[in-house]
Write an enzyme that holds these catalytic residues in place. Structure first.
Site, short mmCIF file in Angstrom:
data_model
loop_
_atom_site.label_atom_id
_atom_site.label_comp_id
_atom_site.label_asym_id
_atom_site.label_seq_id
_atom_site.Cartn_x
_atom_site.Cartn_y
_atom_site.Cartn_z
N GLY A 49 89.36 24.67 43.11
CA GLY A 49 88.56 24.31 44.27
C GLY A 49 88.16 22.85 44.17
N CYS A 98 84.41 21.80 35.75
CA CYS A 98 84.33 21.02 36.99
C CYS A 98 85.20 19.79 36.86
CB CYS A 98 82.87 20.63 37.25
SG CYS A 98 82.65 19.71 38.79
N LEU A 99 85.98 19.51 37.89
CA LEU A 99 86.85 18.34 37.87
C LEU A 99 86.05 17.04 37.80
CD1 LEU A 99 89.46 19.52 40.53
CD2 LEU A 99 89.78 19.44 38.05
N HIS A 140 80.62 27.68 43.49
CA HIS A 140 80.70 26.40 42.79
C HIS A 140 80.88 25.25 43.79
CE1 HIS A 140 82.20 23.94 39.19
NE2 HIS A 140 82.50 23.19 40.24
N GLU A 141 81.82 25.44 44.73
CA GLU A 141 82.10 24.38 45.71
C GLU A 141 80.95 24.22 46.70
OE1 GLU A 141 84.35 22.63 44.70
OE2 GLU A 141 85.32 24.11 43.43
NI NI Z 1 83.01 21.18 40.47
#
Ligand code: NI
Length: 182
Positions: A49, A98-99, A140-141
């Site tokens: 995501g 998380c990215l 999360h998003e």
């Molecule tokens: Ni994230």
């Protein structure tokens, strides 16, 4: 299509509530391009995501991997101006990353099931029941649109681990473990 730069923790955009998207803007070539870029970026990054603020755009929009959820198509679901209503029930703990916070994993409590409403990338109303793994990604998003990251949701930081050590000590213990990275 273009792979966009993903901003990291410390960039104020990740701590700023995002603005709603004007519905009339959704079908513009510019926003459609943005949706394509968001999908290409999350695929390129190997995430599940990605929220608009993570690419520096303070807009209420995210993409999530709907694969394996009760909603079969499309796999990369774009949601604009989302609303999330969790269904009652116990919170479930699972691993997230998380990215925008590279290389860390932690156990995060989330609702197991929720109702997701908003607009799709064509501006049509969305009203979905999202469960299990996909529900975790959506929460999360959705948090990213309100300046919240997964670290804020952890009940304690005892489980926080670098990805390499997580693979070594957690994944090695239980090969069924996976982590949601968004
Ligand atoms: Ni994230």
């Amino acid at each position: 299509m273009a792979v966009l730069e993903i901003v990291r923790l410390g960039d104020p955009v990740l701590r700023t509530p995002a603005d709603p998207v004007e519905p009339a803007q959704i079908t513009t070539a510019k926003f459609q391009q943005f949706c394509d870029d968001l999908v290409e970026t999350v695929v390129d990054a190997g995430g599940l995501g990605l929220a608009a603020p993570q690419v520096g755009a303070p807009l209420q929009a995210f993409v999530y991997d709907a694969n394996g959820s009760t909603q079969p198509e499309p796999r990369w679901q774009i949601v604009v101006n989302p609303m999330v209503d969790p269904h009652p029930g116990e919170l479930e703990y699972d691993w997230e990353g998380c990215l925008s916070i590279p290389d860390l994993r932690g156990l995060v409590p989330r609702h197991a099931s929720l109702r997701l409403r908003g607009l799709d990338r064509d501006g049509r109303p969305l009203d979905l029941v999202v469960e299990d793994f996909a529900a975790r990604i959506v929460q999360h998003e959705f948090d990213h649109l309100h300046g919240v990251v997964f670290l804020d949701r952890m009940r304690d930081l005892q489980s926080l681990a670098f990805e390499e050590e997580w693979e070594c000590f957690v994944l090695a213990e239980d090969s069924d473990e996976q982590s949601t990275v968004g």
